[in-house]
Scaffold this motif. Sequence first.
Motif, PDB file in Angstrom:
ATOM      1  N   ARG B 178     -25.337   8.352 -13.078  1.00 32.28           N
ATOM      2  CA  ARG B 178     -24.960   8.445 -11.671  1.00 32.28           C
ATOM      3  C   ARG B 178     -23.958   7.334 -11.288  1.00 32.28           C
ATOM      4  NH1 ARG B 178     -27.364  10.283  -6.489  1.00 32.28           N
ATOM      5  NH2 ARG B 178     -29.131  11.175  -7.594  1.00 32.28           N
ATOM      6  N   VAL B 179     -24.262   6.126 -11.746  1.00 32.34           N
ATOM      7  CA  VAL B 179     -23.386   4.998 -11.421  1.00 32.34           C
ATOM      8  C   VAL B 179     -22.021   5.195 -12.085  1.00 32.34           C
ATOM      9  CG1 VAL B 179     -23.056   2.502 -11.760  1.00 32.34           C
ATOM     10  CG2 VAL B 179     -25.281   3.380 -11.012  1.00 32.34           C
ATOM     11  N   THR B 182     -20.300   8.035  -9.937  1.00 35.38           N
ATOM     12  CA  THR B 182     -19.920   7.723  -8.549  1.00 35.38           C
ATOM     13  C   THR B 182     -18.905   6.582  -8.495  1.00 35.38           C
ATOM     14  OG1 THR B 182     -21.858   6.303  -8.267  1.00 35.38           O
ATOM     15  CG2 THR B 182     -22.049   8.545  -7.466  1.00 35.38           C
ATOM     16  N   MET B 183     -18.977   5.661  -9.453  1.00 36.84           N
ATOM     17  CA  MET B 183     -18.048   4.535  -9.412  1.00 36.84           C
ATOM     18  C   MET B 183     -16.766   4.828 -10.208  1.00 36.84           C
ATOM     19  SD  MET B 183     -19.632   2.640  -7.308  1.00 36.84           S
ATOM     20  CE  MET B 183     -18.723   1.077  -7.327  1.00 36.84           C
ATOM     21  N   ARG B 184     -16.680   5.988 -10.806  1.00 36.09           N
ATOM     22  CA  ARG B 184     -15.490   6.427 -11.534  1.00 36.09           C
ATOM     23  C   ARG B 184     -14.941   5.361 -12.476  1.00 36.09           C
ATOM     24  NH1 ARG B 184     -11.361   9.379  -7.804  1.00 36.09           N
ATOM     25  NH2 ARG B 184     -10.871   7.239  -7.283  1.00 36.09           N
TER      26      ARG B 184
END
Lengths: 493, 493
Positions: B178-179, B182-184
């Motif tokens: 997920r990180v 979401t943080m690309r």
Amino acid sequence: MSEKSKFDKVSDLAFRRGLYFPSAHIYSDSLAGFWDYGPLGVTLKRRIIDLWRKTIVKRDEMLEIDGSQILPESVFKASGHLQSFVDPLTECKDCRVTFRADRLIQRRLEKLIPEALPSKELDSLILKNGIVCSECGGELSKVFKFNMMFRFSAGPKLGNQVALRPETCQSIFLDFLRVYKTMRVKLPIGIAQVGKSFRNEISPRRNLIRLRELTQAEIEIFFNPKNIESFTKFDQIMDVTLRFLLVNDQELELTAEEAVKKKIVQNKLVVYYLVLLKQFYELVGINPQNIRYRELHDEERPFYAQSAWDLEIKTSLGWLEVVANHYRTDYDLKVHSKGSKTDLMILDNGEKIIPWVWEDSMGIDRTLFVALDAAYTEEKKRIFLKLPNYLAPIQVAVFPLVAKDGLTEKARTLYDMLKVEFDTFFDEKASIGRRYYRVDEIGVPYAVTIDYDTLKDETVTIRDRDNKEQIRIKVGGLKDWLKLRLNFIPPNQ
Amino acid sequence: MSEKSKFDKVSDLAFRRGLYFPSAHIYSDSLAGFWDYGPLGVTLKRRIIDLWRKTIVKRDEMLEIDGSQILPESVFKASGHLQSFVDPLTECKDCRVTFRADRLIQRRLEKLIPEALPSKELDSLILKNGIVCSECGGELSKVFKFNMMFRFSAGPKLGNQVALRPETCQSIFLDFLRVYKTMRVKLPIGIAQVGKSFRNEISPRRNLIRLRELTQAEIEIFFNPKNIESFTKFDQIMDVTLRFLLVNDQELELTAEEAVKKKIVQNKLVVYYLVLLKQFYELVGINPQNIRYRELHDEERPFYAQSAWDLEIKTSLGWLEVVANHYRTDYDLKVHSKGSKTDLMILDNGEKIIPWVWEDSMGIDRTLFVALDAAYTEEKKRIFLKLPNYLAPIQVAVFPLVAKDGLTEKARTLYDMLKVEFDTFFDEKASIGRRYYRVDEIGVPYAVTIDYDTLKDETVTIRDRDNKEQIRIKVGGLKDWLKLRLNFIPPNQ
């Protein structure tokens, strides 16, 4: 705004950008009420705690401790939590769904049910009013008490009974005498603590609002009730206005001085800390009109409080409790003195006393939510977080206008210069408009863009998140320009 | 130094000044292995974490998360902790004292006993060597496995089985995908977390050294093992020297470059993070000669590690492990992918892979201890903490020379000016010598004294903690003088 509720929009944004999300979400048996903070959320949370520390703890010269989360059960026997930190539950005999009995009755009868009503009386209210399971219409079980503490044993084999603290404050009471002595302080003195607390809530809900594992920032003010009239710090804040909602439903706006004179609040000390909290939430970005103190009814007050005020904030979910404030009297030091067989009295101006306690118990997760909720803004298709600059997780974005012709390299150099001092973000992908959109959404106050002119004259544009205005300044002056606007400057106190 | 051991002296100082002390100490059933930090300890701990964040997390552009401490048991079933995070114990049949069987045998036979030796083999070693209870000489029980996790249930009534995390890192693995999305970000990427972990240690000991509730700062570096050769950050640190103690007992001092070339360490990425940690401990105040990496024997390595290096610091207790570093391969994401039935693969440069993991697991409590241990200095009768300025819990003390003739008021004004920016301490009691002594002991770098000349010419003396030298400067220049010396300036990186 459109049909989706604002709460859902804030949640969507938080999940989309990884501010917070359910813990262990990839496991199907992950439990409700446990949440993880992602990178932006961690920083926002830390900045909120830093602000609390600067504007309340340091301002008031409090002492901060950091105690164990696991404590011996004897502590909670003495504090009353073993006996009284319980929810009255009832279970559907058919579908096995569990309800909090008092709340269920309250919703059905639309009237307040005292927190401490005996199970028998709850049973008879259920029976008399024909209350059944709201899921399946089944019959409800007899009400049973459910202690919300997580209890287990520590030490080898059977070990000793211990519990995860349901609130951080017990360590403050346990450590009071040692801290008081080693730090050589005088009453009144505040002792503060920030850390995790744990509650086996029957129905955790609404993301960060009701959690099983939460972060609290608690403050216990120890004072001699006889010396309350000479509490001089009151003079600094006597003219600040506060909003009150009294038990008789009366709404009032009063200065601190009036509130004491009219005996709305207990005394000068209490109103002083109410003001500090209100000022804190203004700095978090809350409109003062959306901050009020609600007086708790006798039935709502926890067992250790003689009187209690909830600091409530008007949010997209309605008025929400974010700080519980309790006039705890000498309850805590007395019970622990007895429970531990230790004399916890101190000498205050030659007189041996058990200090009294005023408590401010802040929910940090809820505070983070209200900060986001207040900051969330829609402007046509643009979404932006209007966070105060000193709370923004990322403070400045650096963009090359296009990713070619040496602009990227120039922007990288600028980024490397800024990142030492500020939380800085670099992005060269997508159109500049798209990049602005993405940083607006997470509340970045300023975006610095490097364009072809930068290569010629060492100037850059700075775009403001809130009004989208752009100014052009020399690279040489950029750091100071940002420092002036991004660093937190304590208001005149 | 005198007959008392240095460790005892550091502990005495910590207790005397309330840096840390046993949790729930007023209760007779309080348990070993739980410690509270008092005001000075809280600040020191926070400054150490801030330093870690600035010089490792931010420097390397890592992402930080903050995950739940309570996790579903299924997580630990998948991770292997349910099965393997166990101590082999034996109990005296007479006096009921419990021992860790492998360590007991190890001490008696003076040779290394593998961590994972089956209970049966431990039984026969005890029998064969006639090992008995060291307390009373009684016969020892059969060896039994004891899981060190605190386990209990959450949710209403019976609920779900959960555990307090024994290390912070599992959340990092669970949240990785997920990180990452979401943080690309791109590989290699570090994800960091600081927080509490919990271990039901059989014999907690030596204050902060072996705790049941501890604070860790963990970093997991996710990387593609195929691209390790193109790890360019290595170039920044290739000339830094590191000390190694190898499994064959050989001691070496090598540059990062040599360590990779001679295949002492796995690869460029690993050595880069070893260097970052070493530089961090130098900033904590540790002499580089007292920092070494010890290669772990096969028998000592935890079950998830293909190879492991302990960062050890030479202290008054001997060489002490403060950071455990593990080459975890794709173990973690693979087991959680399987355990959660979730695809945790990512696309790295067009290739679908499960990232590998390098871990730096730092003990914050131990780091605080080594900082104090290294800073503790005796000079005749003077005790002072030679802490780096940016770690000192109190940064500046303000003293009126005597508490009369308006000196106190003048000093108060100065104190109020400084306290906004620095952690400042005011004291007017006792002789000036006694006051210097008290602030030396807690490592206050500078003491500002207001005397009669101050009233005439607006100058004050600044006394240096380490060399006791005093200089006289204008009040107007004081803030800048202090700022220059107290604020942390990141070394050239």
